[in-house]
Write an enzyme that holds these catalytic residues in place. Structure first.
Site, short mmCIF file in Angstrom:
data_model
loop_
_atom_site.label_atom_id
_atom_site.label_comp_id
_atom_site.label_asym_id
_atom_site.label_seq_id
_atom_site.Cartn_x
_atom_site.Cartn_y
_atom_site.Cartn_z
N ARG A 151 -26.49 35.49 2.87
CA ARG A 151 -26.26 34.03 2.89
C ARG A 151 -27.58 33.28 3.04
O ARG A 151 -27.72 32.16 2.53
CB ARG A 151 -25.32 33.66 4.02
CG ARG A 151 -23.90 34.02 3.66
CD ARG A 151 -22.92 33.53 4.68
NE ARG A 151 -21.59 33.48 4.11
CZ ARG A 151 -20.49 33.43 4.82
NH1 ARG A 151 -20.55 33.42 6.13
NH2 ARG A 151 -19.32 33.38 4.23
N LYS A 201 -0.78 40.69 1.97
CA LYS A 201 0.49 39.97 2.00
C LYS A 201 0.68 38.98 0.87
O LYS A 201 -0.21 38.20 0.55
CB LYS A 201 0.59 39.21 3.31
CG LYS A 201 0.74 40.11 4.50
CD LYS A 201 1.01 39.31 5.73
CE LYS A 201 1.42 40.23 6.86
NZ LYS A 201 1.48 39.51 8.12
N GLY A 231 -12.22 36.69 1.28
CA GLY A 231 -11.85 37.70 2.27
C GLY A 231 -12.72 38.92 2.23
O GLY A 231 -13.94 38.84 2.31
N GLY A 244 -12.86 31.66 2.55
CA GLY A 244 -11.76 30.69 2.54
C GLY A 244 -11.90 29.64 1.46
O GLY A 244 -10.92 29.25 0.82
#
Ligand code: AMP
Length: 396
Positions: free
Chosen positions: A38, A199, A352, A375
């Protein structure tokens, strides 16, 4: 998406430029930076400002401290950045207050000051206006380059640009948005999305949005089991979200109506427990026995994916194909990463665990663009706008 001004559209020569970067890097107990990607991602913006002899004030958060906590100090980042840019990076003792103001005011042309962790003050996450006004008062130009925080309405990304104009995109933010638009808004077709993860419930918005935009959708990871269950088959003890079975059927229906080709894995690596010591087998999708869980996609599914992406012009990937954190179940995810890396399509990935998996698979440099924002990337995939982008100046 609205067109926004970028750093190239404003004059920064000799001016005080307040840059919101994302220096939220992992730091170990000894204070060593474990992964500096980063920091490196922010270099094009910082180097451009250095070349323009701007007075550079950098600000970022790090971790989730509750109040001031030296463990979350940005001091190690200042050191690492100073090595990259081969000049001193002054470290402020805080991000607001008299001492910081003095440091800002005495900053010379081509000098760099890093403010201490914004989250040492709760005003940051609360989007506090007074806190934002104080930060805004340090600069004459605001540059937003913290893509990873762009989906949050925090003071430094969402409120400061209301008080400090011009407010423009830095090069990292611009690159993230450009790649996303090339892949999702004006793509070369066929577009293939490869989606994995645990999920359906957390990816529902993404699936619905992707169905409107892509030509083919490959769904792996534990999510596949809710779909297989919805088609009436037993999946042993694999992870199924029973309450989403109707939704899964709707999704299959929508895909048919929109003529999106939807693929599910055709074989799985199964185990009795999520552990590296559990016995494993590879079985076709129809044959997962009671007491066994599907924990990775199998080799035939990898072959299927290879076929599916063989004519792709654009590939977007989010989410692991299995429990890639364990050696026994990492192969499907790593093979997926390699296939995508080898493709001649425009390849973008993120969100993620995906960048983590890409690093572990050793193909980071072979993917055209790996998003730096977890996100925020997922929000874009869902078709949502990013609050921090909205508040920047529109391009004329
Ligand atoms: P997500 O954050 O939704 O992208 O999910 C990532 C997580 O999904 C990772 O931690 C994986 O271990 C997990 N995962 C992927 N496939 C499976 C599976 N078949 N069974 C259980 N967990 C899985």
């Amino acid at each position: 998406m609205p067109r926004k001004k970028s750093l190239r559209d404003v004059d920064v020569r000799g001016r005080r430029v307040l840059v919101r970067v994302d220096f939220n890097v992992p730091i170990d107990d000894q204070g060593n930076i474990v992964d500096d990607i980063r920091i490196r991602a922010s270099l094009p913006t910082i180097e451009y400002l250095l070349d323009s002899r701007a007075r550079i004030i950098l600000m970022s958060h790090l971790g989730r401290p509750k109040g001031r906590d030296e463990k979350y100090s940005l001091a190690p980042v200042a050191k690492r950045l100073s090595r990259f840019i081969e000049r001193e990076v002054k470290m402020a003792p805080d991000c607001v207050g008299e001492e910081v103001r003095d440091m800002v005011e005495s900053l010379g042309e081509g000098e760099v000051l890093l403010l201490e962790n914004l989250r040492f003050h709760e005003g940051e996450t609360k989007g506090d206006e007074n806190f934002a006004k104080e930060l805004a008062s340090y600069g004459e130009v605001y540059v937003s380059d913290a893509f990873g925080t762009c989906h949050r309405k925090h003071a430094s990304v969402y409120v400061v640009p209301r008080f400090l104009k011009p407010a423009v995109m830095g090069f990292l933010l611009e690159k993230e948005i450009n790649y996303f638009e090339r892949a999702m808004i004006n793509p070369q077709r066929p577009v293939v999305a490869v989606l994995g993860g645990a999920k359906v419930s957390t990816k529902l918005g993404i699936i619905k949005n992707l169905l409107k935009r892509v030509d083919k959708l490959f769904i792996g990871g534990a999510m596949a089991f809710t779909f297989i269950r919805a088609m009436g088959y037993s999946v042993g003890s694999s992870l199924v979200e029973e309450e989403l079975i109707d939704t899964a059927l709707d999704i299959l229906d929508i895909a048919k109506k929109l003529e999106v080709k939807l693929y599910l894995p055709v074989d799985f690596v199964i185990g009795q427990e999520i552990s590296d010591s559990t016995p494993t087998k590879v079985v076709p999708w129809q044959e997962i026995p009671t007491g066994w869980k599907g924990l990775d996609i199998g080799p035939v599914s990898v072959e299927l994916l290879k076929e599916v992406i063989s004519d792709a012009q654009t590939i977007v990937w989010n989410g692991p194909m299995g429990v890639f954190e364990l050696d026994r179940f990492k192969s499907g995810t790593f093979e997926t990463a390699k296939l995508i890396a080898q493709s001649s399509a425009l390849t973008i990935a993120g969100g993620g665990d995906t960048d983590h998996a890409i690093h572990k698979a050793g193909v980071y440099n072979a993917i055209d663009f790996v998003s730096t924002g977890g996100g925020a990337f997922l929000e874009l995939l869902e078709g949502n706008s990013l609050p921090c982008l909205e508040v920047l100046d529109d391009k004329e």
